[in-house]
Design an enzyme around this catalytic site. Sequence first.
Site, PDB file in Angstrom:
ATOM      1  N   GLU A 104      -1.141  -1.750  -0.172  1.00 49.33           N
ATOM      2  CA  GLU A 104      -1.004  -2.598  -1.371  1.00 49.33           C
ATOM      3  C   GLU A 104      -2.291  -2.421  -2.164  1.00 49.33           C
ATOM      4  O   GLU A 104      -3.329  -2.984  -1.804  1.00 49.33           O
ATOM      5  CB  GLU A 104      -0.839  -4.071  -0.963  1.00 49.33           C
ATOM      6  CG  GLU A 104       0.426  -4.367  -0.203  1.00 49.33           C
ATOM      7  CD  GLU A 104       1.663  -4.355  -1.088  1.00 49.33           C
ATOM      8  OE1 GLU A 104       1.536  -4.189  -2.309  1.00 49.33           O
ATOM      9  OE2 GLU A 104       2.762  -4.493  -0.535  1.00 49.33           O
TER      10      GLU A 104
ATOM     11  N   CYS B 276      -4.682  -8.588  -8.335  1.00 49.28           N
ATOM     12  CA  CYS B 276      -4.117  -7.238  -8.451  1.00 49.28           C
ATOM     13  C   CYS B 276      -3.001  -7.184  -9.484  1.00 49.28           C
ATOM     14  O   CYS B 276      -2.828  -6.179 -10.154  1.00 49.28           O
ATOM     15  CB  CYS B 276      -3.629  -6.740  -7.096  1.00 49.28           C
ATOM     16  SG  CYS B 276      -2.424  -7.835  -6.358  1.00 49.28           S
TER      17      CYS B 276
HETATM   18  P1  NAD Z   1     -11.620  -2.752  -1.227  1.00 47.53           P
HETATM   19  O1  NAD Z   1     -10.664  -1.621  -1.281  1.00 47.53           O
HETATM   20  O2  NAD Z   1     -13.029  -2.495  -1.550  1.00 47.53           O
HETATM   21  O3  NAD Z   1     -11.586  -3.414   0.237  1.00 47.53           O
HETATM   22  C1  NAD Z   1     -10.367  -3.807   0.846  1.00 47.53           C
HETATM   23  C2  NAD Z   1     -10.573  -3.950   2.333  1.00 47.53           C
HETATM   24  O4  NAD Z   1     -10.751  -2.653   2.913  1.00 47.53           O
HETATM   25  C3  NAD Z   1     -11.830  -4.756   2.712  1.00 47.53           C
HETATM   26  O5  NAD Z   1     -11.565  -5.507   3.872  1.00 47.53           O
HETATM   27  C4  NAD Z   1     -12.813  -3.639   3.012  1.00 47.53           C
HETATM   28  O6  NAD Z   1     -13.875  -4.068   3.809  1.00 47.53           O
HETATM   29  C5  NAD Z   1     -11.896  -2.675   3.747  1.00 47.53           C
HETATM   30  N1  NAD Z   1     -12.330  -1.311   4.030  1.00 47.53           N
HETATM   31  C6  NAD Z   1     -11.862  -0.582   5.057  1.00 47.53           C
HETATM   32  N2  NAD Z   1     -12.415   0.627   5.101  1.00 47.53           N
HETATM   33  C7  NAD Z   1     -13.273   0.684   4.098  1.00 47.53           C
HETATM   34  C8  NAD Z   1     -14.144   1.700   3.652  1.00 47.53           C
HETATM   35  N3  NAD Z   1     -14.198   2.888   4.256  1.00 47.53           N
HETATM   36  N4  NAD Z   1     -14.903   1.434   2.572  1.00 47.53           N
HETATM   37  C9  NAD Z   1     -14.810   0.220   1.935  1.00 47.53           C
HETATM   38  N5  NAD Z   1     -13.984  -0.773   2.334  1.00 47.53           N
HETATM   39  C10 NAD Z   1     -13.215  -0.539   3.403  1.00 47.53           C
HETATM   40  O7  NAD Z   1     -10.969  -3.878  -2.163  1.00 47.53           O
HETATM   41  P2  NAD Z   1     -11.650  -5.211  -2.664  1.00 47.53           P
HETATM   42  O8  NAD Z   1     -12.724  -4.850  -3.617  1.00 47.53           O
HETATM   43  O9  NAD Z   1     -11.961  -6.079  -1.496  1.00 47.53           O
HETATM   44  O10 NAD Z   1     -10.414  -5.878  -3.438  1.00 47.53           O
HETATM   45  C11 NAD Z   1     -10.078  -5.577  -4.732  1.00 47.53           C
HETATM   46  C12 NAD Z   1      -8.976  -4.531  -4.794  1.00 47.53           C
HETATM   47  O11 NAD Z   1      -7.854  -4.961  -4.048  1.00 47.53           O
HETATM   48  C13 NAD Z   1      -8.473  -4.332  -6.214  1.00 47.53           C
HETATM   49  O12 NAD Z   1      -8.302  -2.970  -6.458  1.00 47.53           O
HETATM   50  C14 NAD Z   1      -7.119  -5.045  -6.203  1.00 47.53           C
HETATM   51  O13 NAD Z   1      -6.208  -4.592  -7.159  1.00 47.53           O
HETATM   52  C15 NAD Z   1      -6.672  -4.799  -4.822  1.00 47.53           C
HETATM   53  N6  NAD Z   1      -5.649  -5.767  -4.437  1.00 47.53           N
HETATM   54  C16 NAD Z   1      -4.362  -5.336  -4.314  1.00 47.53           C
HETATM   55  C17 NAD Z   1      -3.368  -6.246  -3.987  1.00 47.53           C
HETATM   56  C18 NAD Z   1      -1.938  -5.801  -3.838  1.00 47.53           C
HETATM   57  O14 NAD Z   1      -1.175  -6.511  -3.204  1.00 47.53           O
HETATM   58  N7  NAD Z   1      -1.526  -4.662  -4.373  1.00 47.53           N
HETATM   59  C19 NAD Z   1      -3.684  -7.594  -3.770  1.00 47.53           C
HETATM   60  C20 NAD Z   1      -5.019  -8.001  -3.910  1.00 47.53           C
HETATM   61  C21 NAD Z   1      -5.997  -7.057  -4.234  1.00 47.53           C
END
Ligand code: NAD
Length: 478
Positions: free
Chosen positions: A250, A284
């Site tokens: 997602e 999102c």
């Molecule tokens: P992010 O991608 O930076 O992190 C998401 C999760 O992945 C965190 O728990 C993070 O720690 C983890 N993660 C795992 N491996 C990782 C790695 N190698 N490097 C970095 N992180 C890693 O996202 P964010 O900044 O926490 O959240 C914002 C993003 O999430 C936005 O792009 C938003 O659109 C998206 N989002 C999508 C939905 C959906 O349902 N489509 C819902 C909410 C947020």
Amino acid sequence: MTQTMPRPIIDGVERDTASLGRRALVNPATGETICEPPSCGAEEASEAARLSVEGFELWSAMSAFDRSKIMRRAAEQMRAEADEAAVEMTREGGKPLVQARAEWMASADLLDWYAEEGRRAYGRLIPTRAPDMRWAVHRRPVGPVAAFTPWNFPAWTPMQKVAPALAAGCSVVLKPAEETPSAGWRIVRALLAAGVPGKALSVIWGDPAAISSTLCAAPEIHKVTLTGSTRVGRILASAAGQHLKKVTMELGGHNPVIVARDADLDTVVPLSAEFKFRNAGQVCVSPTRFLVERPLYADFVAGVAEAAKKLKVGDGMDAATQMGPLSTAGQLSKIESLAADAVQHGAKVETGGSRIGNAGYFFEPTILSGMNPTMAAMNEEPFGPLMLVMPVDDIDAALVEANRLPYGLAAYAFTNSMSTERKIVAGIESGMLGINHFAMAMPETPFGGVGDSGMGSEGGIEGMDAYLRPFLVTAKVA
Ligand code: NAD
């Protein structure tokens, strides 16, 4: 209210220490450290993955009826903890307290919904080609799951994974965002206290890259599910793909809103201002690219600018606050640079456009008009309080711009014409479409995107399917 420090939980035990020491949790409204929880790495990830196998055996052997009772008990416990949970979510993530509480309560409802859905995970009997055959499709849980969630909805996003996975009989290793671990920690505590075996549900956080690479490679883990950015989605989907694991992704979006010339401005203006600035635009499915047919363009811009000016921005703990801070310093500088780039390329700042103060990560609710597809903000997911407004000649032009990006999460349309609605339904490329309103995520309905916005769905019966696999038994009967 002093905050209880969240602690990683493995094997049902809260850990006071972890392999990577401690890491500060920062309040984005003040920049101050809230507390310093233990920080996990590959060591804890391996341990949790190992235990999840026995946890899976125990939990999947329990009847769906008993699992359901445990989950419902946990949902009740969550409701009892709503006040503490909401304060923690506001302090860690910045959203107004009332929004934090609503998210927490909605997450308890989601748990209830999947508790019931788990009791209806039916298989099927297929009519055979021969009278002495019996074909039965059972549905089995996919196995131990690794779940990664973002900071913007710290209760709802973990629950979208933990609830259907547990309902299906899977064990789960949850890794909530480092910025906002308390909600995930509290959810896991409630489920363990209600009767989920300790080995079947862990929660760890610390070094995301170390934890995710360990879990994606661990032979014990059978499924990887992420809610997060497209960037991290690519990393995790590739790592899981190396080991041929199932994934649900997602990811981000850049969600168009088509405002047709026959739309009702009295509806679309207040709704747009309300939903655009919810959670400071860090949603999102936040509406981002407003594509307004020219006859309504000037009135739309004037209306949303007036509404945005009235919003009360401040610390989410203040009851009058309607919009809180951005969640990190990095988010703030990204929004500043996207706004500056748009202005440099000819956009007009109708209201806002600047950082507020020097403490915390506040940015004004901002309306930028005269946007065009060459500007960075029209191409990168903004994830902040920027409303980008672009005039369009007609619905065809709106659809071309709406479908231009590789994202395809949510789209919205405001129109009172059936034929315009039909045209948009037929022409839009996205996972979801809201017509004449913005509300999206409900327990009963599927939620998910296409293209760079990810793969697979959460919510609804589709959310359960993601944790089940078909198992065919074909029997020759006497
Ligand atoms: P992010 O991608 O930076 O992190 C998401 C999760 O992945 C965190 O728990 C993070 O720690 C983890 N993660 C795992 N491996 C990782 C790695 N190698 N490097 C970095 N992180 C890693 O996202 P964010 O900044 O926490 O959240 C914002 C993003 O999430 C936005 O792009 C938003 O659109 C998206 N989002 C999508 C939905 C959906 O349902 N489509 C819902 C909410 C947020």
